[in-house]
Design a protein around this motif. Structure first.
Motif, PDB file in Angstrom:
ATOM      1  N   GLY A 121      14.232   1.238 -21.533  1.00 49.99           N
ATOM      2  CA  GLY A 121      14.997   1.606 -22.615  1.00 49.99           C
ATOM      3  C   GLY A 121      15.378   3.192 -22.357  1.00 49.99           C
ATOM      4  N   ARG A 122      15.190   3.706 -21.189  1.00 46.66           N
ATOM      5  CA  ARG A 122      15.472   5.222 -21.044  1.00 46.66           C
ATOM      6  C   ARG A 122      16.473   5.025 -19.613  1.00 46.66           C
ATOM      7  N   VAL A 123      16.938   6.210 -19.292  1.00 46.78           N
ATOM      8  CA  VAL A 123      17.639   6.559 -18.064  1.00 46.78           C
ATOM      9  C   VAL A 123      16.917   7.413 -17.232  1.00 46.78           C
ATOM     10  N   HIS A 124      16.528   6.941 -16.148  1.00 44.30           N
ATOM     11  CA  HIS A 124      16.007   8.043 -15.186  1.00 44.30           C
ATOM     12  C   HIS A 124      16.937   8.186 -13.775  1.00 44.30           C
ATOM     13  N   GLU A 125      16.442   8.530 -12.789  1.00 48.03           N
ATOM     14  CA  GLU A 125      17.111   9.007 -11.624  1.00 48.03           C
ATOM     15  C   GLU A 125      16.604   8.799 -10.583  1.00 48.03           C
ATOM     16  N   TYR A 126      17.014   8.451  -9.427  1.00 51.53           N
ATOM     17  CA  TYR A 126      16.646   8.335  -7.917  1.00 51.53           C
ATOM     18  C   TYR A 126      17.844   8.699  -6.955  1.00 51.53           C
ATOM     19  N   GLU A 127      17.513   9.735  -6.431  1.00 53.03           N
ATOM     20  CA  GLU A 127      18.390  10.299  -5.271  1.00 53.03           C
ATOM     21  C   GLU A 127      19.718  10.463  -5.907  1.00 53.03           C
ATOM     22  N   GLY A 128      19.899  11.284  -6.994  1.00 50.87           N
ATOM     23  CA  GLY A 128      20.837  11.665  -7.904  1.00 50.87           C
ATOM     24  C   GLY A 128      21.917  10.626  -8.517  1.00 50.87           C
ATOM     25  N   VAL A 129      21.277   9.409  -8.627  1.00 55.62           N
ATOM     26  CA  VAL A 129      21.792   7.989  -9.026  1.00 55.62           C
ATOM     27  C   VAL A 129      20.815   7.737 -10.387  1.00 55.62           C
ATOM     28  N   PRO A 130      21.723   7.279 -11.499  1.00 61.94           N
ATOM     29  CA  PRO A 130      21.011   6.858 -12.759  1.00 61.94           C
ATOM     30  C   PRO A 130      20.213   5.607 -12.510  1.00 61.94           C
ATOM     31  N   VAL A 131      19.178   5.505 -13.147  1.00 59.64           N
ATOM     32  CA  VAL A 131      18.079   4.361 -12.884  1.00 59.64           C
ATOM     33  C   VAL A 131      17.715   3.685 -14.173  1.00 59.64           C
ATOM     34  N   ILE A 132      18.175   2.558 -14.402  1.00 55.22           N
ATOM     35  CA  ILE A 132      17.604   1.573 -15.605  1.00 55.22           C
ATOM     36  C   ILE A 132      16.421   0.582 -15.148  1.00 55.22           C
ATOM     37  N   VAL A 133      15.292   0.479 -15.890  1.00 57.09           N
ATOM     38  CA  VAL A 133      13.964  -0.280 -15.549  1.00 57.09           C
ATOM     39  C   VAL A 133      14.010  -1.289 -16.308  1.00 57.09           C
ATOM     40  N   THR A 134      13.928  -2.816 -15.689  1.00 55.48           N
ATOM     41  CA  THR A 134      13.865  -3.891 -16.498  1.00 55.48           C
ATOM     42  C   THR A 134      12.631  -4.895 -15.728  1.00 55.48           C
ATOM     43  N   PHE A 190       6.618  -2.546  -9.920  1.00 53.50           N
ATOM     44  CA  PHE A 190       6.438  -1.714  -8.643  1.00 53.50           C
ATOM     45  C   PHE A 190       7.442  -1.124  -8.273  1.00 53.50           C
ATOM     46  N   ALA A 191       8.637  -1.800  -8.014  1.00 51.87           N
ATOM     47  CA  ALA A 191       9.950  -1.023  -7.997  1.00 51.87           C
ATOM     48  C   ALA A 191      10.057   0.193  -8.433  1.00 51.87           C
ATOM     49  N   ALA A 192       9.947   0.179 -10.147  1.00 53.59           N
ATOM     50  CA  ALA A 192      10.144   1.095 -10.851  1.00 53.59           C
ATOM     51  C   ALA A 192       9.099   2.175 -10.551  1.00 53.59           C
ATOM     52  N   GLN A 193       7.918   2.148 -10.523  1.00 55.92           N
ATOM     53  CA  GLN A 193       6.984   3.069 -10.094  1.00 55.92           C
ATOM     54  C   GLN A 193       7.120   3.656  -8.731  1.00 55.92           C
ATOM     55  N   SER A 194       7.587   2.941  -7.677  1.00 58.73           N
ATOM     56  CA  SER A 194       7.959   3.541  -6.477  1.00 58.73           C
ATOM     57  C   SER A 194       9.196   4.253  -6.311  1.00 58.73           C
ATOM     58  N   LEU A 195      10.215   4.013  -7.169  1.00 56.97           N
ATOM     59  CA  LEU A 195      11.273   4.681  -7.051  1.00 56.97           C
ATOM     60  C   LEU A 195      11.124   5.999  -8.115  1.00 56.97           C
ATOM     61  N   LEU A 196      10.539   5.984  -8.971  1.00 54.92           N
ATOM     62  CA  LEU A 196      10.218   7.209  -9.997  1.00 54.92           C
ATOM     63  C   LEU A 196       8.998   7.927  -9.639  1.00 54.92           C
ATOM     64  N   LYS A 197       8.315   7.454  -8.618  1.00 60.00           N
ATOM     65  CA  LYS A 197       6.809   8.187  -8.312  1.00 60.00           C
ATOM     66  C   LYS A 197       6.055   8.465  -9.843  1.00 60.00           C
ATOM     67  N   GLU A 203       0.883  -1.183  -0.069  1.00 64.37           N
ATOM     68  CA  GLU A 203       0.003   0.032   0.162  1.00 64.37           C
ATOM     69  C   GLU A 203       0.772   1.247  -0.078  1.00 64.37           C
ATOM     70  N   PRO A 204       0.457   2.536  -0.478  1.00 59.55           N
ATOM     71  CA  PRO A 204       1.224   3.587  -0.619  1.00 59.55           C
ATOM     72  C   PRO A 204       1.824   3.911   0.791  1.00 59.55           C
ATOM     73  N   ASP A 205       0.998   3.812   1.736  1.00 55.05           N
ATOM     74  CA  ASP A 205       1.443   4.064   3.158  1.00 55.05           C
ATOM     75  C   ASP A 205       2.609   3.373   3.635  1.00 55.05           C
ATOM     76  N   GLU A 206       2.350   2.025   3.113  1.00 50.73           N
ATOM     77  CA  GLU A 206       3.563   1.201   3.532  1.00 50.73           C
ATOM     78  C   GLU A 206       4.874   1.461   2.936  1.00 50.73           C
ATOM     79  N   VAL A 207       4.675   2.063   1.648  1.00 48.72           N
ATOM     80  CA  VAL A 207       5.945   2.367   0.949  1.00 48.72           C
ATOM     81  C   VAL A 207       6.538   3.878   1.500  1.00 48.72           C
ATOM     82  N   ALA A 208       5.727   4.438   1.938  1.00 43.19           N
ATOM     83  CA  ALA A 208       6.206   5.931   2.501  1.00 43.19           C
ATOM     84  C   ALA A 208       6.770   5.487   3.741  1.00 43.19           C
TER      85      ALA A 208
END
Length: 350
Positions: free
Chosen positions: A298-311, A281-288, A252-257
């Motif tokens: 196929g794209r480079v995202h970012e979380y806490e200033g670190v590059p993120v790759i989704v698979t 779920f991990a990708a959606q939680s990290l990237l909000k 649940e969202p509150d559990e993630v928070a």
């Protein structure tokens, strides 16, 4: 006549004679007090006349007073009879201190009233109506030692690895703690360049307290080996959620928070050059975001200033073998991103 009345007064028969021979009158208390001195004077005169005359004449006078009708009285005798009536109506003997003088009687009454008022408790001495007024002297907030409160815990972003691991193991911030067997903190190299983040522990992970075990874990190890990586050497693996959701449901969202500060601190401690998000779920939680995994790949995202790759998640790849090729393409993009961030090849996994 004066002799008869003095004899009656001496034998205590004056009240009976007066009550029978005169019409009833309403006595006044104040008149009796004011006429007290006159009563004493008349009683003294009767006593002196009684000494001059004999007891025989007194006896005859008693009989005459009881049988014969009362003759008309002079003015002086009327005043004497009135005073005798007042004395009979009061019946109780009058003290000298009461009839000495009207002014003295008023002074004594004033003294008694003052004494009564002095004996009464003053309003200022009376206890307050509020039975709980004695609480007013207590402090508004008791000290923390008296309340037995536990001291505030240090902020999560200040914890080191050991303190952070202990905090996660004792965490009860959400309802997931009620059903867990073990918390799943994370495993791997705490100074690795690669950090892999999954969704949440499954049944096997909850039992063993380690992320990505069982068949999905074996597949992940094989994928890492193809990149000359290993979980115990140059990769750190963790989850967004540290406790297993019942029935492997989505958190649940509150559990993630409530759990995210632990992950943020892990990222800050590891300082990776690259993060790989495993699963939707991990990708959606990290990237909000609520975007689908296919749109995030196929794209480079970012979380806490670190590059993120989704698979894809390894458990999904076990059910969908054709998507393994897509997952391999994602890992290749991750390797290129890592190298662009300054990563150097390692032969540790060979």
């Amino acid at each position: 006549m004066a002799l008869h009345e003095s004899v009656l007064e001496e034998f205590g028969l004056t009240p009976l004679w007066v009550r029978r021979g005169m019409a009833a009158q309403q006595p006044a208390e104040d008149a009796g007090v004011e006429q007290g001195a006159g009563v004493d004077a008349l009683a003294g005169q009767g006593a002196r006349r009684d000494d001059a005359r004999g007891a025989a004449a007194g006896s005859a006078s008693v009989g005459l007073a009881q049988d014969a009708p009362r003759p008309a009285m002079r003015a002086g005798e009327t005043r004497q009879a009135d005073s005798a009536q007042i004395q009979g109506e009061r019946r109780a003997p009058v003290r000298d201190e009461q009839v000495a003088s009207p002014a003295g009687a008023r002074e004594r009454l004033d003294d008694r009233a003052a004494s009564a008022r002095a004996s009464e408790p003053s309003p200022s001495d009376a206890p307050p109506d509020d039975d709980f007024a004695w609480f007013d002297d207590l402090p508004a907030h008791a000290p923390s030692e008296a309340r037995g409160e536990t001291p505030a815990l240090p902020a999560i972003h200040t914890l080191d690895w050991d303190a952070l691991s202990e905090r996660v193991a004792a965490c009860r911030l959400c309802r997931l703690c009620e059903k867990r067997t073990n918390t799943v903190f994370g495993v791997g190299d705490r100074e690795a360049d690669w950090m892999l983040i999954g969704e949440a522990p499954g049944e096997n992970e909850d039992r063993l307290g380690e992320p990505f075990v069982g068949q999905a874990g074996k597949l992940l190890d094989n994928m890492l080996r193809a990149l000359t990586l290993a979980r115990d050497t140059n990769v750190y693996i963790a989850n967004v959620i540290k406790c297993r959701p019942p029935g492997n449901r989505n958190p649940e969202p509150d559990e993630v928070a409530r759990c995210e500060p632990y992950l943020q601190r892990q990222v800050a401690l590891v300082k990776p050059k690259l993060i790989v998000a495993l699963g939707r779920f991990a990708a959606q939680s990290l990237l909000k975001t609520d975007a689908s995994i296919s749109s995030l790949r196929g794209r480079v995202h970012e979380y806490e200033g670190v590059p993120v790759i989704v698979t894809y998640h390894p458990a999904y790849l076990l059910r969908s073998l054709p998507d393994k090729a897509k997952a391999w393409a994602d890992l290749c993009l991750a390797r290129d991103t890592w190298r662009a961030a300054g990563g150097a090849p390692s032969n540790a996994a060979k």
